[in-house]
Every structure is written in structure tokens, then in C-alpha cells.
Enzyme design. Sequence first.
Site, PDB file in Angstrom:
ATOM      1  N   ARG A 107      93.966  23.434  58.023  1.00  0.00           N
ATOM      2  CA  ARG A 107      93.105  22.433  57.369  1.00  0.00           C
ATOM      3  C   ARG A 107      93.601  22.090  55.966  1.00  0.00           C
ATOM      4  O   ARG A 107      93.403  20.983  55.496  1.00  0.00           O
ATOM      5  CB  ARG A 107      91.660  22.945  57.273  1.00  0.00           C
ATOM      6  CG  ARG A 107      90.914  23.019  58.594  1.00  0.00           C
ATOM      7  CD  ARG A 107      89.416  23.177  58.327  1.00  0.00           C
ATOM      8  NE  ARG A 107      88.675  23.651  59.489  1.00  0.00           N
ATOM      9  CZ  ARG A 107      88.159  22.862  60.431  1.00  0.00           C
ATOM     10  NH1 ARG A 107      88.298  21.564  60.347  1.00  0.00           N
ATOM     11  NH2 ARG A 107      87.488  23.372  61.435  1.00  0.00           N
ATOM     12  N   LYS A 150      92.122   7.395  66.418  1.00  0.00           N
ATOM     13  CA  LYS A 150      92.973   7.642  67.587  1.00  0.00           C
ATOM     14  C   LYS A 150      92.427   6.796  68.742  1.00  0.00           C
ATOM     15  O   LYS A 150      91.755   7.281  69.652  1.00  0.00           O
ATOM     16  CB  LYS A 150      92.962   9.138  67.928  1.00  0.00           C
ATOM     17  CG  LYS A 150      94.074   9.558  68.857  1.00  0.00           C
ATOM     18  CD  LYS A 150      93.833  10.919  69.449  1.00  0.00           C
ATOM     19  CE  LYS A 150      94.096  12.057  68.487  1.00  0.00           C
ATOM     20  NZ  LYS A 150      94.019  13.372  69.214  1.00  0.00           N
ATOM     21  N   ASP A 202      88.006  10.275  67.793  1.00  0.00           N
ATOM     22  CA  ASP A 202      88.834  10.620  68.941  1.00  0.00           C
ATOM     23  C   ASP A 202      88.207   9.958  70.175  1.00  0.00           C
ATOM     24  O   ASP A 202      88.363   8.754  70.384  1.00  0.00           O
ATOM     25  CB  ASP A 202      88.865  12.157  69.025  1.00  0.00           C
ATOM     26  CG  ASP A 202      90.020  12.682  69.843  1.00  0.00           C
ATOM     27  OD1 ASP A 202      90.253  12.159  70.934  1.00  0.00           O
ATOM     28  OD2 ASP A 202      90.687  13.637  69.399  1.00  0.00           O
ATOM     29  N   GLU A 211      84.269  10.477  57.991  1.00  0.00           N
ATOM     30  CA  GLU A 211      84.793  11.321  59.056  1.00  0.00           C
ATOM     31  C   GLU A 211      86.308  11.383  58.970  1.00  0.00           C
ATOM     32  O   GLU A 211      86.948  10.438  58.494  1.00  0.00           O
ATOM     33  CB  GLU A 211      84.319  10.721  60.398  1.00  0.00           C
ATOM     34  CG  GLU A 211      84.611  11.480  61.626  1.00  0.00           C
ATOM     35  CD  GLU A 211      84.206  12.945  61.612  1.00  0.00           C
ATOM     36  OE1 GLU A 211      84.832  13.700  60.861  1.00  0.00           O
ATOM     37  OE2 GLU A 211      83.316  13.325  62.379  1.00  0.00           O
ATOM     38  N   ASP A 212      86.867  12.511  59.391  1.00  0.00           N
ATOM     39  CA  ASP A 212      88.326  12.612  59.363  1.00  0.00           C
ATOM     40  C   ASP A 212      88.978  11.858  60.511  1.00  0.00           C
ATOM     41  O   ASP A 212      89.991  11.197  60.329  1.00  0.00           O
ATOM     42  CB  ASP A 212      88.780  14.087  59.365  1.00  0.00           C
ATOM     43  CG  ASP A 212      88.162  14.881  60.497  1.00  0.00           C
ATOM     44  OD1 ASP A 212      87.118  14.460  61.017  1.00  0.00           O
ATOM     45  OD2 ASP A 212      88.721  15.925  60.877  1.00  0.00           O
ATOM     46  N   ASP A 225      92.111  20.797  61.974  1.00  0.00           N
ATOM     47  CA  ASP A 225      92.556  22.152  62.274  1.00  0.00           C
ATOM     48  C   ASP A 225      93.121  22.309  63.674  1.00  0.00           C
ATOM     49  O   ASP A 225      92.877  21.486  64.556  1.00  0.00           O
ATOM     50  CB  ASP A 225      91.388  23.129  62.144  1.00  0.00           C
ATOM     51  CG  ASP A 225      90.386  22.972  63.290  1.00  0.00           C
ATOM     52  OD1 ASP A 225      89.944  21.836  63.539  1.00  0.00           O
ATOM     53  OD2 ASP A 225      90.074  23.980  63.947  1.00  0.00           O
ATOM     54  N   LYS A 253      83.604  20.081  59.870  1.00  0.00           N
ATOM     55  CA  LYS A 253      84.204  20.499  58.620  1.00  0.00           C
ATOM     56  C   LYS A 253      85.371  19.583  58.249  1.00  0.00           C
ATOM     57  O   LYS A 253      85.820  19.573  57.112  1.00  0.00           O
ATOM     58  CB  LYS A 253      84.772  21.931  58.735  1.00  0.00           C
ATOM     59  CG  LYS A 253      83.802  22.993  59.155  1.00  0.00           C
ATOM     60  CD  LYS A 253      84.592  24.321  59.261  1.00  0.00           C
ATOM     61  CE  LYS A 253      83.803  25.350  60.025  1.00  0.00           C
ATOM     62  NZ  LYS A 253      84.603  26.547  60.310  1.00  0.00           N
ATOM     63  N   GLY A 254      85.861  18.870  59.222  1.00  0.00           N
ATOM     64  CA  GLY A 254      87.132  18.172  59.045  1.00  0.00           C
ATOM     65  C   GLY A 254      87.183  17.176  57.901  1.00  0.00           C
ATOM     66  O   GLY A 254      88.250  16.885  57.376  1.00  0.00           O
TER      67      GLY A 254
HETATM   68  C1  PRP Z   1      86.338  16.548  65.128  1.00  0.00           C
HETATM   69  C2  PRP Z   1      86.233  15.428  64.109  1.00  0.00           C
HETATM   70  C3  PRP Z   1      85.049  14.637  64.602  1.00  0.00           C
HETATM   71  C4  PRP Z   1      85.128  14.836  66.101  1.00  0.00           C
HETATM   72  C5  PRP Z   1      85.731  13.612  66.714  1.00  0.00           C
HETATM   73  O1  PRP Z   1      85.458  17.555  64.759  1.00  0.00           O
HETATM   74  O2  PRP Z   1      86.028  15.917  62.816  1.00  0.00           O
HETATM   75  O3  PRP Z   1      83.831  15.145  64.108  1.00  0.00           O
HETATM   76  O4  PRP Z   1      85.951  15.957  66.366  1.00  0.00           O
HETATM   77  O5  PRP Z   1      85.863  13.795  68.083  1.00  0.00           O
HETATM   78  P1  PRP Z   1      85.251  12.808  69.152  1.00  0.00           P
HETATM   79  O6  PRP Z   1      85.543  11.413  68.711  1.00  0.00           O
HETATM   80  O7  PRP Z   1      86.018  13.164  70.417  1.00  0.00           O
HETATM   81  O8  PRP Z   1      83.804  13.115  69.291  1.00  0.00           O
HETATM   82  P2  PRP Z   1      85.485  19.011  65.438  1.00  0.00           P
HETATM   83  O9  PRP Z   1      84.447  19.061  66.536  1.00  0.00           O
HETATM   84  O10 PRP Z   1      86.892  19.369  65.833  1.00  0.00           O
HETATM   85  O11 PRP Z   1      84.957  19.949  64.287  1.00  0.00           O
HETATM   86  P3  PRP Z   1      85.576  20.227  62.819  1.00  0.00           P
HETATM   87  O12 PRP Z   1      85.451  18.920  62.050  1.00  0.00           O
HETATM   88  O13 PRP Z   1      84.709  21.296  62.264  1.00  0.00           O
HETATM   89  O14 PRP Z   1      87.016  20.652  62.994  1.00  0.00           O
END
Ligand code: PRP
Length: 178
Positions: free
Chosen positions: A164, A130, A102, A98-99, A158, A42-43
Site C-alpha cells: 500500500r 479499470k 473495478d 476511491e482508489d 494492496d 482502506k485503499g
Molecule cells: C477495493 C477498492 C474499492 C473496491 C472496488 O477495495 O478500494 O473499494 O475494491 O472494487 P469493485 O469495483 O469490484 O467493487 P478492497 O475491497 O480491496 O478493500 P481495501 O480498499 O481495504 O483494500
Amino acid sequence: MRILISQEQLERRVSELAREIDRDYLSGRRPDDPLICVGVLKGSVFFVSDLLKEVKTPLAVDFFQTSSYGIRGAHRGELRIKKDIDLSVSGRDVLILEDIVDTGYTLRTVLDLFRFRGARSVKLCALLDKAAAREVEVPIDYCGFPIENAFVVGYGLDFDERYRNLPYIGIYEGEAEP
Ligand code: PRP
């Protein structure tokens, strides 16, 4: 909550990213060959909505959602598709929005999946990078901001589904309400 990236900084960089995307995709593009823009839920929703309003390239928008199996980090790289896109990507240029990148596991898997489905090209536009948290390599074609290895919220990101809708990116520093 400490503000890491202000609303004004976000607006300015999002506009720049839109121009970078147009620079690479707009020229000679026919309306019947739109750029397929895929937001990862959702991010990314706030980012997708602000960015694509400024992109002039003919495009189509769709959304994709994944979830990790089990406890986060316990089965790294194993993702479940919670919501697939409706559009076909075969022979199309695809831009994943993508937001944050990570560890990289989510985006690595998503990029591989769309290539496997026969996209002509697959690129990634991520608002936040990041890099210090990266465990698998992911090429980011359009990057909004490199950030430190901190827990960030706002503008789609979030903490337990909260924050959010903050209009800025903040560093979440504790349980107390900001
Ligand atoms: C977050 C973000 C990416 C993912 C990145 O989503 O939006 O999709 O994590 O993480 P990674 O590089 O460690 O794989 P999240 O799973 O928190 O879901 P959301 O977007 O619904 O908050």
C-alpha cells in the site's frame, strides 16, 4: 513489479483533480455548507490525503468502509458496512473518494446509499478506472487514470495488505518480492 503510473504522474494528476473539484464546488460555497468528502477505506487513504491538501473548497472529511459478504464475487452487490461515517449527509454535497473502480459493485452501492440518505448531490472521484472489469455501471465524475485490466498495487492498493505504501502504482506480476 512494473511501474504503471509514476510518483510524478500521480502528483501531477492529483493536483489537476483538485483544481477540477474546486472549479465545480468552490464558487459561492459558504463555510457552513462544506463539501462532505468521504474516503472509502482502506485503499483511498493516500489519495484522499494528497488530494484534499490541494483542494481549496471548504470541506469536511470522513471515512467509510465496506466488505463483501462471503467469498469475493460469490454474493456480488451485497456489501456490509464495516465503518460508517460520523457526519450527516442530509442536504449536503457529497464527494466519494476511491482508489479504484473495478467491477463497480462497491461504488454503485455506496453512491446509492448516500443518495438514499438525502444528500443534495453525490459525485465520485476515483483515481483509477479499470473499465474492462466493470460489471455494473458507475458514473465517475472525476477520474485520475483509465487503466488496463491488470492487478495493480501501491499508493493505497494492496496485495494481501502489502505494497500500500509504494509511492507509485505498479502492476503486480508474481509472488517474488519486487
Ligand atoms: C477495493 C477498492 C474499492 C473496491 C472496488 O477495495 O478500494 O473499494 O475494491 O472494487 P469493485 O469495483 O469490484 O467493487 P478492497 O475491497 O480491496 O478493500 P481495501 O480498499 O481495504 O483494500
